[in-house]
Design an enzyme around this catalytic site. Structure first.
Site, PDB file in Angstrom:
ATOM      1  N   ASP A  13      42.097 -83.840  57.905  1.00  0.00           N
ATOM      2  CA  ASP A  13      42.980 -84.357  57.361  1.00  0.00           C
ATOM      3  C   ASP A  13      44.039 -83.587  56.472  1.00  0.00           C
ATOM      4  O   ASP A  13      43.630 -83.074  55.243  1.00  0.00           O
ATOM      5  CB  ASP A  13      42.561 -85.336  55.872  1.00  0.00           C
ATOM      6  CG  ASP A  13      43.448 -85.782  55.693  1.00  0.00           C
ATOM      7  OD1 ASP A  13      44.665 -85.728  55.543  1.00  0.00           O
ATOM      8  OD2 ASP A  13      43.484 -87.934  55.117  1.00  0.00           O
ATOM      9  N   HIS A  14      45.136 -83.347  57.477  1.00  0.00           N
ATOM     10  CA  HIS A  14      46.253 -82.244  57.432  1.00  0.00           C
ATOM     11  C   HIS A  14      46.430 -82.478  55.669  1.00  0.00           C
ATOM     12  O   HIS A  14      47.098 -81.093  55.543  1.00  0.00           O
ATOM     13  CB  HIS A  14      46.639 -82.125  58.744  1.00  0.00           C
ATOM     14  CG  HIS A  14      47.333 -82.814  58.862  1.00  0.00           C
ATOM     15  ND1 HIS A  14      48.013 -83.842  58.533  1.00  0.00           N
ATOM     16  CD2 HIS A  14      49.548 -83.068  58.436  1.00  0.00           C
ATOM     17  CE1 HIS A  14      48.873 -84.581  59.635  1.00  0.00           C
ATOM     18  NE2 HIS A  14      49.940 -84.078  58.935  1.00  0.00           N
ATOM     19  N   HIS A  39      45.751 -90.200  54.970  1.00  0.00           N
ATOM     20  CA  HIS A  39      46.100 -89.471  53.951  1.00  0.00           C
ATOM     21  C   HIS A  39      46.750 -90.176  53.179  1.00  0.00           C
ATOM     22  O   HIS A  39      46.439 -89.521  52.162  1.00  0.00           O
ATOM     23  CB  HIS A  39      47.512 -88.908  55.156  1.00  0.00           C
ATOM     24  CG  HIS A  39      47.403 -88.669  56.699  1.00  0.00           C
ATOM     25  ND1 HIS A  39      46.938 -87.638  56.416  1.00  0.00           N
ATOM     26  CD2 HIS A  39      48.151 -88.811  57.177  1.00  0.00           C
ATOM     27  CE1 HIS A  39      46.462 -87.204  58.057  1.00  0.00           C
ATOM     28  NE2 HIS A  39      47.744 -88.023  58.299  1.00  0.00           N
ATOM     29  N   LYS A  57      56.774 -96.178  60.035  1.00  0.00           N
ATOM     30  CA  LYS A  57      57.922 -95.374  61.288  1.00  0.00           C
ATOM     31  C   LYS A  57      58.884 -95.799  61.298  1.00  0.00           C
ATOM     32  O   LYS A  57      59.110 -96.923  60.931  1.00  0.00           O
ATOM     33  CB  LYS A  57      56.594 -95.420  62.357  1.00  0.00           C
ATOM     34  CG  LYS A  57      55.555 -94.261  62.552  1.00  0.00           C
ATOM     35  CD  LYS A  57      55.193 -94.346  64.036  1.00  0.00           C
ATOM     36  CE  LYS A  57      53.889 -93.001  63.666  1.00  0.00           C
ATOM     37  NZ  LYS A  57      53.946 -91.952  62.546  1.00  0.00           N
TER      38      LYS A  57
HETATM   39  C1  BG6 Z   1      49.631 -88.085  62.075  1.00  0.00           C
HETATM   40  C2  BG6 Z   1      49.864 -89.395  61.595  1.00  0.00           C
HETATM   41  O1  BG6 Z   1      48.289 -87.645  61.806  1.00  0.00           O
HETATM   42  O2  BG6 Z   1      49.851 -88.050  60.790  1.00  0.00           O
HETATM   43  C3  BG6 Z   1      51.369 -89.330  62.290  1.00  0.00           C
HETATM   44  O3  BG6 Z   1      49.333 -89.809  63.152  1.00  0.00           O
HETATM   45  C4  BG6 Z   1      51.968 -89.137  61.756  1.00  0.00           C
HETATM   46  O4  BG6 Z   1      51.451 -90.633  63.123  1.00  0.00           O
HETATM   47  C5  BG6 Z   1      51.521 -88.069  60.508  1.00  0.00           C
HETATM   48  O5  BG6 Z   1      52.986 -88.763  62.060  1.00  0.00           O
HETATM   49  C6  BG6 Z   1      52.750 -87.347  60.004  1.00  0.00           C
HETATM   50  O6  BG6 Z   1      51.640 -86.076  59.648  1.00  0.00           O
HETATM   51  P1  BG6 Z   1      53.110 -84.839  58.796  1.00  0.00           P
HETATM   52  O7  BG6 Z   1      52.657 -83.913  58.275  1.00  0.00           O
HETATM   53  O8  BG6 Z   1      54.596 -85.073  59.679  1.00  0.00           O
HETATM   54  O9  BG6 Z   1      53.937 -85.509  56.883  1.00  0.00           O
END
Ligand code: BG6
Length: 495
Positions: A181-182, A244, A344
């Protein structure tokens, strides 16, 4: 201390994730001298490419997407030698036999056993076949030396997440499985734990006695772009909330771990998910809002509505906005709402956590002294602004007593000169070090799905919606305002 010789095998080497995130992160780790002398990247893809062509494509990606900007030629040349390409059909056994040979060859050159990290940067329908083949070809036999990294989405619902966990559990040990989960790798997100548990002044206030409500908001200006095909089968709840946003919520709401160990921290987080209220159909109606963006204007340019994006059904009911009022049924949080929202094509790209404290018990100042008034708030800005601010009431300088709201700000830019690493740099390094703290354990993923299933079911059963219900560049559907305004609050936005 540097890790032992390491091979990254990136399935989906020619894909977007590798060129935007993984390759730039590995390159930055290389520049930071965080990689061992013996390391290699083997990218796989269906396209016929030479090593040279593959390197060139990564070079372009790194120039475009790395936080450091353009690469230095000399650095790049040194890095290049570590990059290899293998054309592979992931459905064919022979591809894995060849991969095994390539790995063995590298180890022979280094005259050492390497640890191997298999990164599944592919569409989720490939996860099972790749995992099975890795196991069948004995590519991950040594559980201390081989790891498998699974990108999101981890399942489409509770059942499919359970199935995938069961399969991975059969093939590998849990300590080998890294579910990404980045958001957990983001610098400001990691700081939530430091902020809460390395300071003594917040904990006494961090509960239902002093906090009135919490907001977690991740808004994006971008639309779905060229990901319509994927997004159409997902929607905002699956794409962002399941992972997230719930992870952010866990970090805010968790009890104090007794140590900084991966299992202890993940236990405390999963406790939160277990304590969260599962909604009845009626509660879903009361506590959730969904939306879909229509056409609009952003920076003077007309942008299409979601239903007109490539890969999207012109009558799609997929939500591009979701807001939920959650409750955590435990002693600390009983009765305190946690509002989360994400969407979005909204007016601003900003990820913030707002903790609003209760009002003073008795207000001693005459009404005319108040110029601006705001209950105390703590605002954790995750991105793009990286800061923590406290909003307080103060006396404006002057001969009279006049109260206004001021900010006490800790911001990264003003405090540190070092640049924060990208989430993927931290996460890849942790994978090499065998540290699972910032990765999702099987039960966490399942608990998050379990929590959302009543919402998904209720939403699916009512398909005739008046979508689109918000226009690009707005703050989402009006009902999202109503969800929070009903309780006397409003969504916090950065100026
Ligand atoms: C991803 C989603 O996990 O996270 C995307 O699939 C989203 O839809 C993105 O845009 C957002 O990540 P960050 O790091 O740009 O906030």
């Amino acid at each position: 201390q540097k890790a032992q010789p390491t091979i990254f095998v990136i399935f989906g080497g020619t894909g977007d994730l590798n060129s935007r995130k993984l390759a730039p992160a590995i390159y930055n780790l290389f520049l930071e001298k965080s990689l061992p002398a013996d390391f290699a990247v083997i990218g796989t893809g269906r396209t016929k490419l030479s090593d040279e062509e593959f390197r060139k494509s990564l070079y372009e990606g790194i120039n475009e997407f790395s936080r450091r900007g353009k690469t230095d030629k000399k650095d790049w040349e040194q890095f290049c030698g570590h990059i290899h390409y293998q054309i592979a059909d992931l459905l064919k056994e022979s591809s894995y036999a060849e991969l095994k040979k390539n790995i063995e060859q590298l180890q022979a050159e280094w005259a050492q056993e390497a640890q191997v990290i298999y990164y599944l940067a592919v569409a989720p329908n490939f996860f099972p076949v790749i995992a099975r083949n890795i196991a069948q070809h004995q590519l991950a036999e040594n559980s201390d030396n081989s790891r498998i990294v699974i990108e999101k989405p981890f399942g489409h619902d509770l059942e499919s997440a359970r199935e995938l966990n069961a399969l991975l559990g059969e093939l590998f040990e849990e300590k080998q499985i890294y579910r990404i989960d980045h958001y957990l790798g983001k610098e400001t997100v990691q700081n939530i734990m430091a902020f809460r548990f390395a300071n003594s002044m917040f904990e006494p206030l961090w509960n239902r006695n002093y906090i009135e409500h919490v907001q977690i908001s991740v808004t994006e200006r971008l639309g779905v772009g060229d990901r319509g095909g994927y997004y159409e089968g997902s929607g905002a709840l699956r794409d962002m909330v399941q992972n997230h946003l719930l992870q952010l919520l866990c970090l805010v709401a968790m009890e104090t771990p007794t140590n900084f160990g991966a299992e202890e921290i993940r236990n405390r987080k999963v406790d939160v998910l277990h304590a969260m209220r599962r909604f009845s159909a009626e509660e879903v109606r009361m506590n959730t809002v969904r939306g879909q963006y229509g056409q609009g204007w952003i920076e003077g340019k007309e942008v299409p509505g979601y239903r007109d994006e490539t890969g999207v059904d012109p009558e799609s009911n997929t939500e591009t906005f979701a807001a939920v009022k959650f409750f955590i049924d435990n002693w600390r949080w009983q009765g305190i709402p946690f509002y989360v929202r994400t969407g979005k094509r909204l007016h601003q790209t900003a990820s913030t956590i707002t903790i609003q404290f209760k009002d003073v018990p008795h207000f001693i100042f005459p009404p005319e002294t108040t110029e601006t008034w705001q209950q105390n708030r703590l605002i954790i800005s995750i991105q793009p602004e990286m800061s923590i601010r406290m909003q307080l009431q103060a006396k404006r300088p002057g001969l009279e007593m006049v109260l206004n709201t001021v900010d006490m700000v800790f911001d990264y830019k003003g405090t540190y000169t070092v640049e924060a690493p990208e989430a993927y740099e931290t996460l890849l390094l942790d994978t090499m070090d065998g540290d699972q703290t910032l990765f999702m354990r099987a039960d966490q993923v399942e608990a998050a799905w379990d929590l959302l299933m009543p919402i998904l079911h209720a939403w699916e059963s009512k398909r005739s919606l008046s979508f689109p219900n918000y226009s690009a560049d707005s703050w989402g559907p009006e009902v999202a305002e109503a969800l929070i305004a009903r309780d006397g609050f409003h969504w916090f936005t950065l100026p």
